[in-house]
Design an enzyme around this catalytic site. Structure first.
Site, PDB file in Angstrom:
ATOM      1  N   ASP A 150       1.057  10.410  21.387  1.00 52.14           N
ATOM      2  CA  ASP A 150       1.766   9.572  20.426  1.00 52.14           C
ATOM      3  C   ASP A 150       2.911   8.795  21.092  1.00 52.14           C
ATOM      4  O   ASP A 150       3.634   9.364  21.917  1.00 52.14           O
ATOM      5  CB  ASP A 150       2.326  10.500  19.339  1.00 52.14           C
ATOM      6  CG  ASP A 150       2.620   9.756  18.052  1.00 52.14           C
ATOM      7  OD1 ASP A 150       3.385   8.763  18.108  1.00 52.14           O
ATOM      8  OD2 ASP A 150       2.079  10.158  17.019  1.00 52.14           O
ATOM      9  N   ILE A 151       3.118   7.565  20.642  1.00 54.16           N
ATOM     10  CA  ILE A 151       4.230   6.751  21.166  1.00 54.16           C
ATOM     11  C   ILE A 151       5.592   7.361  20.858  1.00 54.16           C
ATOM     12  O   ILE A 151       6.574   7.085  21.529  1.00 54.16           O
ATOM     13  CB  ILE A 151       4.213   5.303  20.607  1.00 54.16           C
ATOM     14  CG1 ILE A 151       4.114   5.297  19.062  1.00 54.16           C
ATOM     15  CG2 ILE A 151       3.079   4.507  21.225  1.00 54.16           C
ATOM     16  CD1 ILE A 151       4.340   3.950  18.423  1.00 54.16           C
ATOM     17  N   SER A 190       1.703  -9.990  13.433  1.00 55.07           N
ATOM     18  CA  SER A 190       0.626 -10.499  12.580  1.00 55.07           C
ATOM     19  C   SER A 190       1.084 -11.711  11.777  1.00 55.07           C
ATOM     20  O   SER A 190       2.237 -11.779  11.330  1.00 55.07           O
ATOM     21  CB  SER A 190       0.220  -9.390  11.613  1.00 55.07           C
ATOM     22  OG  SER A 190      -0.654  -9.899  10.630  1.00 55.07           O
ATOM     23  N   TYR A 218       2.314  -3.197   5.272  1.00 55.13           N
ATOM     24  CA  TYR A 218       1.848  -3.441   6.644  1.00 55.13           C
ATOM     25  C   TYR A 218       2.616  -4.618   7.259  1.00 55.13           C
ATOM     26  O   TYR A 218       3.179  -4.528   8.356  1.00 55.13           O
ATOM     27  CB  TYR A 218       0.338  -3.734   6.624  1.00 55.13           C
ATOM     28  CG  TYR A 218      -0.161  -4.371   7.900  1.00 55.13           C
ATOM     29  CD1 TYR A 218      -0.305  -3.615   9.058  1.00 55.13           C
ATOM     30  CD2 TYR A 218      -0.459  -5.731   7.953  1.00 55.13           C
ATOM     31  CE1 TYR A 218      -0.737  -4.205  10.240  1.00 55.13           C
ATOM     32  CE2 TYR A 218      -0.890  -6.320   9.121  1.00 55.13           C
ATOM     33  CZ  TYR A 218      -1.027  -5.562  10.263  1.00 55.13           C
ATOM     34  OH  TYR A 218      -1.441  -6.142  11.425  1.00 55.13           O
ATOM     35  N   LYS A 241       5.509  -4.953  10.434  1.00 48.93           N
ATOM     36  CA  LYS A 241       5.394  -5.858  11.601  1.00 48.93           C
ATOM     37  C   LYS A 241       6.674  -6.697  11.729  1.00 48.93           C
ATOM     38  O   LYS A 241       7.211  -6.879  12.822  1.00 48.93           O
ATOM     39  CB  LYS A 241       4.160  -6.762  11.455  1.00 48.93           C
ATOM     40  CG  LYS A 241       2.838  -6.016  11.596  1.00 48.93           C
ATOM     41  CD  LYS A 241       2.605  -5.592  13.030  1.00 48.93           C
ATOM     42  CE  LYS A 241       1.472  -4.628  13.218  1.00 48.93           C
ATOM     43  NZ  LYS A 241       1.327  -4.088  14.560  1.00 48.93           N
ATOM     44  N   PHE A 258     -14.811 -12.963  -2.062  1.00 48.73           N
ATOM     45  CA  PHE A 258     -13.721 -12.732  -3.017  1.00 48.73           C
ATOM     46  C   PHE A 258     -13.199 -14.049  -3.596  1.00 48.73           C
ATOM     47  O   PHE A 258     -12.163 -14.560  -3.188  1.00 48.73           O
ATOM     48  CB  PHE A 258     -12.573 -11.979  -2.340  1.00 48.73           C
ATOM     49  CG  PHE A 258     -12.942 -10.585  -1.880  1.00 48.73           C
ATOM     50  CD1 PHE A 258     -13.831  -9.795  -2.594  1.00 48.73           C
ATOM     51  CD2 PHE A 258     -12.381 -10.059  -0.712  1.00 48.73           C
ATOM     52  CE1 PHE A 258     -14.161  -8.505  -2.163  1.00 48.73           C
ATOM     53  CE2 PHE A 258     -12.708  -8.776  -0.279  1.00 48.73           C
ATOM     54  CZ  PHE A 258     -13.595  -7.998  -1.004  1.00 48.73           C
ATOM     55  N   ASP A 270      -4.489 -12.425  -1.834  1.00 46.08           N
ATOM     56  CA  ASP A 270      -5.089 -13.309  -0.824  1.00 46.08           C
ATOM     57  C   ASP A 270      -4.469 -14.705  -0.877  1.00 46.08           C
ATOM     58  O   ASP A 270      -4.594 -15.399  -1.898  1.00 46.08           O
ATOM     59  CB  ASP A 270      -6.598 -13.453  -1.080  1.00 46.08           C
ATOM     60  CG  ASP A 270      -7.436 -12.636  -0.120  1.00 46.08           C
ATOM     61  OD1 ASP A 270      -6.901 -12.191   0.908  1.00 46.08           O
ATOM     62  OD2 ASP A 270      -8.631 -12.456  -0.409  1.00 46.08           O
TER      63      ASP A 270
HETATM   64  C1  WQD Z   1     -10.571 -13.007   5.366  1.00 47.91           C
HETATM   65  C2  WQD Z   1     -11.110 -13.824   4.219  1.00 47.91           C
HETATM   66  C3  WQD Z   1     -10.960 -12.738   2.081  1.00 47.91           C
HETATM   67  C4  WQD Z   1     -13.764  -9.508   2.950  1.00 47.91           C
HETATM   68  C5  WQD Z   1      -6.080  -9.374   7.059  1.00 47.91           C
HETATM   69  C6  WQD Z   1      -4.642  -8.982   7.168  1.00 47.91           C
HETATM   70  C7  WQD Z   1      -4.043  -9.561   8.404  1.00 47.91           C
HETATM   71  C8  WQD Z   1      -4.826  -9.175   9.614  1.00 47.91           C
HETATM   72  C9  WQD Z   1      -6.271  -9.496   9.449  1.00 47.91           C
HETATM   73  C10 WQD Z   1      -4.442  -7.239  10.895  1.00 47.91           C
HETATM   74  C11 WQD Z   1     -10.255 -13.750   2.961  1.00 47.91           C
HETATM   75  C12 WQD Z   1     -12.410 -12.952   2.473  1.00 47.91           C
HETATM   76  C13 WQD Z   1     -12.984 -10.646   3.054  1.00 47.91           C
HETATM   77  C14 WQD Z   1     -14.860  -9.516   2.025  1.00 47.91           C
HETATM   78  C15 WQD Z   1     -14.314 -11.786   1.440  1.00 47.91           C
HETATM   79  N1  WQD Z   1      -4.678  -7.762   9.815  1.00 47.91           N
HETATM   80  N2  WQD Z   1     -13.253 -11.756   2.323  1.00 47.91           N
HETATM   81  N3  WQD Z   1     -15.094 -10.665   1.331  1.00 47.91           N
HETATM   82  O1  WQD Z   1      -6.970 -10.869   4.551  1.00 47.91           O
HETATM   83  O2  WQD Z   1      -7.054 -12.900   6.045  1.00 47.91           O
HETATM   84  O3  WQD Z   1      -6.158 -10.786   6.918  1.00 47.91           O
HETATM   85  O4  WQD Z   1      -6.757  -8.963   8.227  1.00 47.91           O
HETATM   86  O5  WQD Z   1      -4.334  -6.427  11.541  1.00 47.91           O
HETATM   87  O6  WQD Z   1      -2.773  -9.096   8.512  1.00 47.91           O
HETATM   88  O7  WQD Z   1      -3.955  -9.448   6.026  1.00 47.91           O
HETATM   89  O8  WQD Z   1      -8.543 -10.958   6.550  1.00 47.91           O
HETATM   90  O9  WQD Z   1     -10.874 -10.415   7.019  1.00 47.91           O
HETATM   91  O10 WQD Z   1      -9.742  -9.284   5.069  1.00 47.91           O
HETATM   92  O11 WQD Z   1     -10.280 -11.695   4.895  1.00 47.91           O
HETATM   93  O12 WQD Z   1     -14.582 -12.788   0.783  1.00 47.91           O
HETATM   94  O13 WQD Z   1     -15.587  -8.513   1.869  1.00 47.91           O
HETATM   95  O14 WQD Z   1     -12.385 -13.271   3.837  1.00 47.91           O
HETATM   96  O15 WQD Z   1     -10.771 -12.963   0.717  1.00 47.91           O
HETATM   97  O16 WQD Z   1     -10.293 -15.014   2.362  1.00 47.91           O
HETATM   98  P1  WQD Z   1      -7.142 -11.435   5.890  1.00 47.91           P
HETATM   99  P2  WQD Z   1      -9.898 -10.493   5.922  1.00 47.91           P
END
Ligand code: WQD
Length: 325
Positions: A50-51, A116, A140, A144, A206, A283
């Site tokens: 662990d860090i 992020s 989250y 960050k 979504f 979102d």
């Molecule tokens: C991308 C797009 C969804 C799943 C998150 C975190 C960010 C980073 C990366 C890091 C959106 C759409 C998704 C699905 C969908 N985290 N989608 N159906 O929300 O942009 O970013 O992950 O460590 O901090 O917030 O990424 O990949 O979840 O979504 O339609 O089953 O895909 O609505 O528009 P997001 P994501």
């Protein structure tokens, strides 16, 4: 002289370890393996721990003569952070503070932090520059931002750092050895891959009633190997006396969910099965990076396009249907 990579058994960490090895750096990974995979650590020493374990970090600094650190170790599931906030604050923030204290005691003064684009929340305008006000919408993202602030505070001025604000990391390594396990990720690309390769999986878009060209949300998908190279550039920048800074890492291109599905259909040569579901809470409509700072100060820019991201992801997933298991 060795680079310490915390969380180097995770998705982005493991790619960065390989990029570091390609620059002939010696690398040691510190990872609890709670969520990482030891199979993803290629050609580097792995210490399981662990860090926040100051004795262990001190021992690593001493034994490996650590000069620089790339810090990934953290929890990263946005939804989970809302139900387990304490766990996120402890691991992501308290853990990092303990790590920084130990590094400062051992004279380590170069630090690259895995931040992020989530710190922007819903940006007022796109492309987003680093000067956009931060408005985290999840615990989250708050963790960050808290670490970014700690790194910029006068108490930590002994350490020079680059906080890299990642946009949406995706894709797999070009030699098909490491990728993003769909069992461990809620993100779009692994889910689209699962929809293509696992008949039992139901994939939902979504929302398709957003004010965008096709009604679906827009994000900046960045190839994980491009992202890995940004860490090398950040370390080089610090080695050459660069000051503490915060920097976006994205392509600068916005891609809608439907555009990504079209690319997946083209690459897999079959349609992605999906249904349209409700909007997901929290979102933002459209988020993509202004990359001028990374281009000019780090001399970095993305080289892979969306097709390359999807091709590498598809190759990895169809040959790793059970991830690393
Ligand atoms: C991308 C797009 C969804 C799943 C998150 C975190 C960010 C980073 C990366 C890091 C959106 C759409 C998704 C699905 C969908 N985290 N989608 N159906 O929300 O942009 O970013 O992950 O460590 O901090 O917030 O990424 O990949 O979840 O979504 O339609 O089953 O895909 O609505 O528009 P997001 P994501």
């Amino acid at each position: 002289m060795t680079t310490l990579v915390t969380g180097g058994a995770g998705y982005i960490g493991a790619h960065t370890v390989r990029a570091l090895r390609q620059t002939s750096r010696d690398v040691v990974v510190l990872d609890t393996l709670e969520r990482g995979n030891k199979e993803a650590v290629i050609d580097a020493d792995l210490v399981v721990g662990d860090i926040a374990d100051k004795n262990l970090v001190a021992e690593i600094c001493h034994k490996y003569k650590i000069t620089e650190v790339v810090h990934f170790a953290a929890y990263k599931a946005v939804g989970e952070s809302m139900t387990q906030p304490k766990m996120y604050w402890q691991n992501n923030v308290d853990g990092t503070v303990a790590l920084l204290d130990t590094l400062i005691e051992h004279g380590v003064d170069r630090f690259v932090f895995s931040s992020s684009a989530a710190v922007y929340g819903t940006p007022k305008s796109v492309p987003v520059t680093e000067n956009e006000p931060t408005m985290p919408e999840s615990v989250y993202a708050e963790t960050k931002l808290a670490v970014e602030n700690i790194l910029s505070s006068p108490e930590r001025s002994a350490i020079k750092s680059v906080s890299l604000r990642y946009f949406n990391a995706a894709g797999a390594s070009s030699d098909n050895k490491i990728g993003e396990d769909w069992l461990a990720s809620q993100n779009l690309v692994p889910r689209v891959m699962r929809a293509l390769l696992d008949q039992a999986f139901h994939f939902e878009v979504f929302g398709d009633d957003y004010p965008t060209r096709d009604g679906t949300c827009i994000r900046d998908y960045i190839h994980v190997e491009d992202l890995a190279l940004a860490h090398i550039k950040a370390l080089d920048y610090l080695e050459h006396g660069g000051k503490t800074m915060i920097c976006n890492v994205g392509t600068g291109e916005g891609t809608s969910v439907k555009q990504l599905l079209e690319m997946a259909t083209k690459v897999a040569q079959r349609a992605v099965p999906y249904t349209i579901g409700a909007r997901r809470d929290g979102d933002p409509v459209s988020v993509y990076a202004d990359t001028r700072l990374a281009n000019s100060v780090l001399d970095w820019r993305a080289t892979h396009d969306l097709q390359s991201i999807i091709e590498s992801a598809f190759n990895w997933h169809r040959t790793h249907l059970t991830g690393y298991r």
